[in-house]
Design a protein around this motif. Structure first.
Motif, PDB file in Angstrom:
ATOM      1  N   THR A  13       1.009  -4.169 -10.065  1.00 10.60           N
ATOM      2  CA  THR A  13       0.211  -3.482 -11.072  1.00 10.60           C
ATOM      3  C   THR A  13      -1.207  -3.258 -10.560  1.00 10.60           C
ATOM      4  OG1 THR A  13       1.510  -4.274 -12.934  1.00 10.60           O
ATOM      5  CG2 THR A  13      -0.782  -3.715 -13.396  1.00 10.60           C
ATOM      6  N   GLY A  14      -1.629  -1.995 -10.579  1.00 10.79           N
ATOM      7  CA  GLY A  14      -2.999  -1.660 -10.210  1.00 10.79           C
ATOM      8  C   GLY A  14      -3.890  -1.772 -11.426  1.00 10.79           C
ATOM      9  N   LEU A  15      -5.088  -2.343 -11.230  1.00 12.57           N
ATOM     10  CA  LEU A  15      -6.052  -2.470 -12.318  1.00 12.57           C
ATOM     11  C   LEU A  15      -7.438  -2.207 -11.753  1.00 12.57           C
ATOM     12  CD1 LEU A  15      -5.998  -4.802 -15.248  1.00 12.57           C
ATOM     13  CD2 LEU A  15      -8.077  -4.808 -13.922  1.00 12.57           C
ATOM     14  N   VAL A  16      -8.175  -1.310 -12.403  1.00 17.34           N
ATOM     15  CA  VAL A  16      -9.540  -0.992 -11.994  1.00 17.34           C
ATOM     16  C   VAL A  16     -10.420  -1.023 -13.234  1.00 17.34           C
ATOM     17  CG1 VAL A  16     -11.072   0.800 -11.067  1.00 17.34           C
ATOM     18  CG2 VAL A  16      -8.860   0.370  -9.988  1.00 17.34           C
ATOM     19  N   THR A  27     -11.509  -4.245  -8.782  1.00 13.77           N
ATOM     20  CA  THR A  27     -10.244  -3.599  -8.452  1.00 13.77           C
ATOM     21  C   THR A  27      -9.275  -4.696  -8.052  1.00 13.77           C
ATOM     22  OG1 THR A  27     -10.693  -3.323  -6.088  1.00 13.77           O
ATOM     23  CG2 THR A  27     -11.404  -1.540  -7.533  1.00 13.77           C
ATOM     24  N   MET A  28      -8.028  -4.537  -8.430  1.00 15.93           N
ATOM     25  CA  MET A  28      -7.037  -5.531  -8.025  1.00 15.93           C
ATOM     26  C   MET A  28      -5.635  -4.965  -8.114  1.00 15.93           C
ATOM     27  SD  MET A  28      -7.264  -8.036 -11.363  1.00 15.93           S
ATOM     28  CE  MET A  28      -9.028  -7.851 -11.475  1.00 15.93           C
ATOM     29  N   GLU A  29      -4.758  -5.572  -7.331  1.00 16.74           N
ATOM     30  CA  GLU A  29      -3.335  -5.295  -7.420  1.00 16.74           C
ATOM     31  C   GLU A  29      -2.682  -6.617  -7.803  1.00 16.74           C
ATOM     32  OE1 GLU A  29      -0.680  -2.384  -4.996  1.00 16.74           O
ATOM     33  OE2 GLU A  29      -0.784  -4.274  -3.898  1.00 16.74           O
ATOM     34  N   ILE A  30      -2.072  -6.631  -8.969  1.00 22.82           N
ATOM     35  CA  ILE A  30      -1.524  -7.857  -9.538  1.00 22.82           C
ATOM     36  C   ILE A  30      -0.040  -7.945  -9.214  1.00 22.82           C
ATOM     37  CG2 ILE A  30      -1.110  -9.117 -11.682  1.00 22.82           C
ATOM     38  CD1 ILE A  30      -3.614  -7.581 -12.784  1.00 22.82           C
ATOM     39  N   THR A  31       0.346  -9.030  -8.547  1.00 23.08           N
ATOM     40  CA  THR A  31       1.745  -9.291  -8.220  1.00 23.08           C
ATOM     41  C   THR A  31       2.065 -10.723  -8.609  1.00 23.08           C
ATOM     42  OG1 THR A  31       1.238 -10.033  -5.986  1.00 23.08           O
ATOM     43  CG2 THR A  31       1.694  -7.692  -6.267  1.00 23.08           C
TER      44      THR A  31
END
Length: 178
Positions: A13-16, A27-31
């Motif tokens: 999941t991308g979150l900005v 900014t983050m990519e949640i795994t």
């Protein structure tokens, strides 16, 4: 302080998060590791934990024509995030995949690698993850919807379509009168 958040729900999941002026706050990519549904629950929880009261959130809508086994998982994560936002009182803007692409490039069918170039040219933003890039555009859409920051005709068309979605025609019933 109002924050503008873009969420691209997926197994990555991308979150900005942007501030009012469009500056990047995070900014983050949640795994998550493990087996589903536990992995899905962890992605959903971590995504929602990054939200604050008063955030203006745009989340990517579902690609209803998509195929494959991962689609069900993506839908589960997407619905899970929406349910948690609903339960927490966070309103969100639903943005279709084509709207996201059009807002960044002017065309609703732009390929991911081409989209990266448009995002860089438009905002000077680059990231290795297409999920984070999509989340960045979603956060920009949230700003445009709330603050009127759309600068191009195609961006204004996307904002208008989000704020004033076309009415769907209801089919007339073919049931005979008894």
């Amino acid at each position: 302080m109002t924050r503008f958040v873009g969420i691209d729900p997926s197994t990555k999941t991308g979150l900005v998060i942007l501030d009012r002026d469009g500056n990047i706050l995070d900014t983050m990519e949640i795994t998550a590791e493990g087996e589903d549904p536990g992995r899905m629950a962890n992605i959903i929880a971590e995504t929602v934990e990054n939200l604050e009261q008063g955030d203006v959130v745009a989340i990517e809508g579902f690609a209803y024509g998509a195929k494959g086994n991962a689609v069900g998982i993506q839908y589960g994560i997407g619905y899970g995030i929406r349910i948690e936002m609903y339960n927490g009182g966070t309103n969100y803007i639903e943005v279709g995949p084509g709207q996201l692409k059009k807002f960044a490039s002017g065309k609703g069918n732009t390929k991911k690698d081409e989209l990266a170039v448009h995002i860089y040219k438009q905002w000077g933003f680059e990231h290795h993850s297409d999920n984070v890039r999509d989340a960045f555009v979603l956060a920009q859409i949230a700003r445009a919807v709330k603050l009127g920051t759309a600068t191009t005709k195609y961006q204004q068309e996307v904002v208008k379509a989000i704020l004033e979605p076309p009415k769907t025609k209801q089919k007339k019933s073919k049931v005979a009168n008894a």
